[in-house]
Design a protein around this motif. Structure first.
Motif, PDB file in Angstrom:
ATOM      1  N   LEU A 375      39.404  43.921  55.613  1.00  0.00           N
ATOM      2  CA  LEU A 375      40.174  43.524  54.436  1.00  0.00           C
ATOM      3  C   LEU A 375      40.236  42.006  54.441  1.00  0.00           C
ATOM      4  O   LEU A 375      40.771  41.407  55.373  1.00  0.00           O
ATOM      5  N   ILE A 376      39.659  41.373  53.435  1.00  0.00           N
ATOM      6  CA  ILE A 376      39.573  39.913  53.438  1.00  0.00           C
ATOM      7  C   ILE A 376      40.209  39.327  52.195  1.00  0.00           C
ATOM      8  O   ILE A 376      39.971  39.792  51.070  1.00  0.00           O
ATOM      9  N   GLU A 377      41.021  38.307  52.417  1.00  0.00           N
ATOM     10  CA  GLU A 377      41.663  37.559  51.329  1.00  0.00           C
ATOM     11  C   GLU A 377      40.894  36.256  51.115  1.00  0.00           C
ATOM     12  O   GLU A 377      40.712  35.475  52.048  1.00  0.00           O
ATOM     13  N   PHE A 428      42.497  33.289  42.501  1.00  0.00           N
ATOM     14  CA  PHE A 428      43.133  33.318  43.819  1.00  0.00           C
ATOM     15  C   PHE A 428      44.489  34.014  43.742  1.00  0.00           C
ATOM     16  O   PHE A 428      45.228  33.771  42.801  1.00  0.00           O
ATOM     17  N   PRO A 429      44.883  34.798  44.730  1.00  0.00           N
ATOM     18  CA  PRO A 429      43.980  35.292  45.770  1.00  0.00           C
ATOM     19  C   PRO A 429      43.131  36.448  45.250  1.00  0.00           C
ATOM     20  O   PRO A 429      43.563  37.205  44.397  1.00  0.00           O
ATOM     21  N   THR A 430      41.920  36.571  45.766  1.00  0.00           N
ATOM     22  CA  THR A 430      41.087  37.746  45.561  1.00  0.00           C
ATOM     23  C   THR A 430      41.037  38.487  46.886  1.00  0.00           C
ATOM     24  O   THR A 430      40.764  37.874  47.920  1.00  0.00           O
ATOM     25  N   ILE A 431      41.325  39.777  46.857  1.00  0.00           N
ATOM     26  CA  ILE A 431      41.394  40.557  48.091  1.00  0.00           C
ATOM     27  C   ILE A 431      40.436  41.739  47.974  1.00  0.00           C
ATOM     28  O   ILE A 431      40.482  42.492  46.995  1.00  0.00           O
ATOM     29  N   TYR A 444      41.047  45.047  45.866  1.00  0.00           N
ATOM     30  CA  TYR A 444      42.433  45.479  46.065  1.00  0.00           C
ATOM     31  C   TYR A 444      43.254  45.004  44.888  1.00  0.00           C
ATOM     32  O   TYR A 444      43.366  43.797  44.643  1.00  0.00           O
ATOM     33  N   ASN A 445      43.832  45.940  44.142  1.00  0.00           N
ATOM     34  CA  ASN A 445      44.640  45.604  42.974  1.00  0.00           C
ATOM     35  C   ASN A 445      46.053  46.160  43.067  1.00  0.00           C
ATOM     36  O   ASN A 445      46.763  46.234  42.059  1.00  0.00           O
ATOM     37  N   GLY A 446      46.461  46.558  44.281  1.00  0.00           N
ATOM     38  CA  GLY A 446      47.796  47.115  44.437  1.00  0.00           C
ATOM     39  C   GLY A 446      48.858  46.051  44.612  1.00  0.00           C
ATOM     40  O   GLY A 446      48.608  44.851  44.475  1.00  0.00           O
ATOM     41  N   GLU A 447      50.074  46.495  44.925  1.00  0.00           N
ATOM     42  CA  GLU A 447      51.168  45.561  45.151  1.00  0.00           C
ATOM     43  C   GLU A 447      50.915  44.765  46.421  1.00  0.00           C
ATOM     44  O   GLU A 447      50.379  45.289  47.403  1.00  0.00           O
ATOM     45  N   PHE A 456      46.778  51.591  50.875  1.00  0.00           N
ATOM     46  CA  PHE A 456      45.402  51.373  50.416  1.00  0.00           C
ATOM     47  C   PHE A 456      44.414  51.606  51.559  1.00  0.00           C
ATOM     48  O   PHE A 456      43.399  52.296  51.395  1.00  0.00           O
ATOM     49  N   LEU A 457      44.709  51.027  52.723  1.00  0.00           N
ATOM     50  CA  LEU A 457      43.805  51.163  53.865  1.00  0.00           C
ATOM     51  C   LEU A 457      43.762  52.602  54.387  1.00  0.00           C
ATOM     52  O   LEU A 457      42.712  53.084  54.811  1.00  0.00           O
ATOM     53  N   ALA A 458      44.896  53.299  54.335  1.00  0.00           N
ATOM     54  CA  ALA A 458      44.918  54.692  54.773  1.00  0.00           C
ATOM     55  C   ALA A 458      44.006  55.543  53.900  1.00  0.00           C
ATOM     56  O   ALA A 458      43.364  56.490  54.374  1.00  0.00           O
TER      57      ALA A 458
END
Length: 489
Positions: A375-377, A428-431, A444-447, A456-458
């Motif tokens: 997971l990269i920001e 920014f930020p893009t995750i 990643y577009n969640g909270e 999200f990761l689960a």
């Protein structure tokens, strides 16, 4: 459905057009809310809507331009409106708004992204094109005025039942947002069976020669609608990006530098037309853009950008800026033999914190490790949203420390992405999550909360790792990205 052009109805329409919709005092921009949004946009053949936040710097810059455009377009019976997303949060979420400002064109309630520049004249021109048919039928009395009606106008001299007219119509439908198209059956001044591109720069017009296909006509328009060497700025930056050709920048700080270096570079630009675009860039206004090409702020300077993958090719500033050195870089770019310049911070040693620090030189080692989910920001040090996220992201990194799920960050202002990465950073930020065993990146577009990331990761990560989350009452930061300013280009 196009806007009616019946002049007899204009007065009546102006009276009833905005019923139930309030504009701010002394403003021709309509204020829309959850209550009146659907009824307003569904009731208009054409309306432009800006979704904004009062604190957004780009929104503030757009505001006076938007007001001017609203006044000019009101006279043409084309409304434009705005929605404050800090107030109308549900409405903006329904519309999929992720950054500010977002501008959308609605045709009878159906939205499409606004593709023009954020200047009054560009907004007016763009919306006027939307009210016109894709291909205007001309006659001997109207062709002259029509040909001079916009910066670039394409006119075909084609019989009504010809295959070539069908091709012109198809291209006009695809490019209607950017260009004005017309057709006439015959003309004393224009070659029958052909197409002429009129323009208010360079040689004034171009005639299509050779094959007449959708591909050749599109290429003809794309190549000849761009000046041989224009001054780049906010009004035309997006057009050069969309053109897809490598872009050569000549940075100059004085009229004398432009006079000294411009003619030879313009000659090169003319020679390579259709293969590479060239522009002047005013270093007094946009000198900081040099860093985006890995150039120092020392003038004059020249660099080439591959607009498709972001690769950068600066001319060595340790040498004099000569046309020979410029040609050497240009030839290397076009032949594919020149390696791009890679900007990178030093690889951090050690790099065992909860959040892995990724730079250009260790990107592949960390982010493309196929055994790990990463997971990269992608962040900017000046970005307010990134600063707010930092402590949450550190806590997330601690939670996954020792697992096969890596939490990482990448300063996108100080490092270049590898040219084979299948995206460019737009805000920014893009995750993103790069799944283990795959080259796929998932947005990643969640909270932006620990809970949101863990859930999200689960769901998405290949490697599984259980993290317990304590639910908190704190309100999550709205999901949005700060626009990249491209140094105000």
């Amino acid at each position: 459905m196009r806007l009616s052009s019946a002049l007899a109805l204009v007065g009546l329409a102006a009276t009833s057009l905005f019923a139930g919709v309030q504009a701010a005092e002394n403003s021709d921009v309509l204020d829309l809310t959850q209550k009146n949004f659907a009824s307003t946009v569904n009731g208009e053949d054409l309306i432009l809507v800006e979704f904004f936040a009062p604190w957004c710097g780009h929104c503030k810059a757009l505001a006076p331009e938007y007001e001017v455009a609203a006044t000019q377009l009101k006279a043409k019976n084309i409304p434009i409106a705005k929605v404050d997303c800090t107030v109308e949060t549900d409405l903006c979420q329904e519309q999929g708004i992720q950054g500010y400002p977002t501008l959308k064109v609605f045709r009878n309630g159906t939205p499409s992204d606004y593709q023009g520049a954020r200047k009054a004249d560009a907004i007016v021109s763009y919306l006027q094109k939307q009210t016109q048919p894709a291909l205007t039928i001309l006659n001997a009395e109207t062709v002259a005025d029509f040909s001079a009606s916009d910066k670039v106008v394409i006119v075909g001299v084609l019989p009504a039942d010809s295959e070539k007219r069908k091709i012109l119509l198809s291209v006009a439908n695809k490019l209607r947002d950017d260009f004005t198209f017309g057709v006439i059956e015959e003309s004393e001044d224009l070659k029958a069976g052909g197409v002429v591109l009129y323009k208010k720069f360079d040689e004034g017009k171009n005639l299509l020669e050779g094959d007449f296909t959708e591909e050749s006509l599109t290429e003809f328009i794309t190549v000849n609608s761009v000046p041989i060497m224009d001054e780049i700025g906010p009004n035309n930056y997006a057009k050069y990006m969309d053109a897809g050709l490598p872009l050569g920048y000549l940075f100059v700080s004085t009229p004398e530098q432009r006079t000294q270096y411009g003619p030879e570079v313009e000659a090169l630009a003319k020679e390579l037309r259709g293969k590479m675009n060239f522009v002047y860039i005013d270093s007094a206004k946009f000198g900081a853009h040099a860093s985006n090409l890995n150039l120092k702020e020392s003038w004059p300077a020249f660099g080439v950008q591959n607009v498709q993958n972001g690769a950068k090719y600066p001319v060595d500033q340790a040498q004099d800026l000569s046309i020979e050195n410029i040609k050497a870089v240009v030839d290397g770019v076009l032949s594919g033999k020149l390696e791009p310049s890679i900007k990178s911070e030093a690889v951090p040693e050690p790099n065992d914190g909860p959040v892995k620090v990724v730079v250009a030189h260790n990107y592949k080692e960390i982010v493309e490790d196929q055994s790990k989910d990463v997971l990269i920001e992608f962040y900017a040090p000046w970005c307010g949203h990134c600063k707010n996220l930092a402590p949450i992201y550190e806590e997330l990194g601690e939670a996954y420390k020792g697992s096969d799920i890596v939490i990482a960050k990448f300063d996108a202002t100080a490092n270049d992405l590898p040219t084979d990465v299948p995206f460019q950073i737009q805000g920014f930020p893009t995750i993103k999550l790069r799944k283990a065993g795959s080259s796929e990146y998932i947005d990643y577009n969640g909270e932006r909360t620990k809970d949101g990331f863990v859930e999200f990761l689960a769901k998405e990560a290949v490697n599984k790792f259980e993290v317990k989350v304590e639910k908190k009452e704190a309100e999550a930061e709205p999901v949005q990205a700060e626009d990249i300013e491209h140094d105000e280009l």
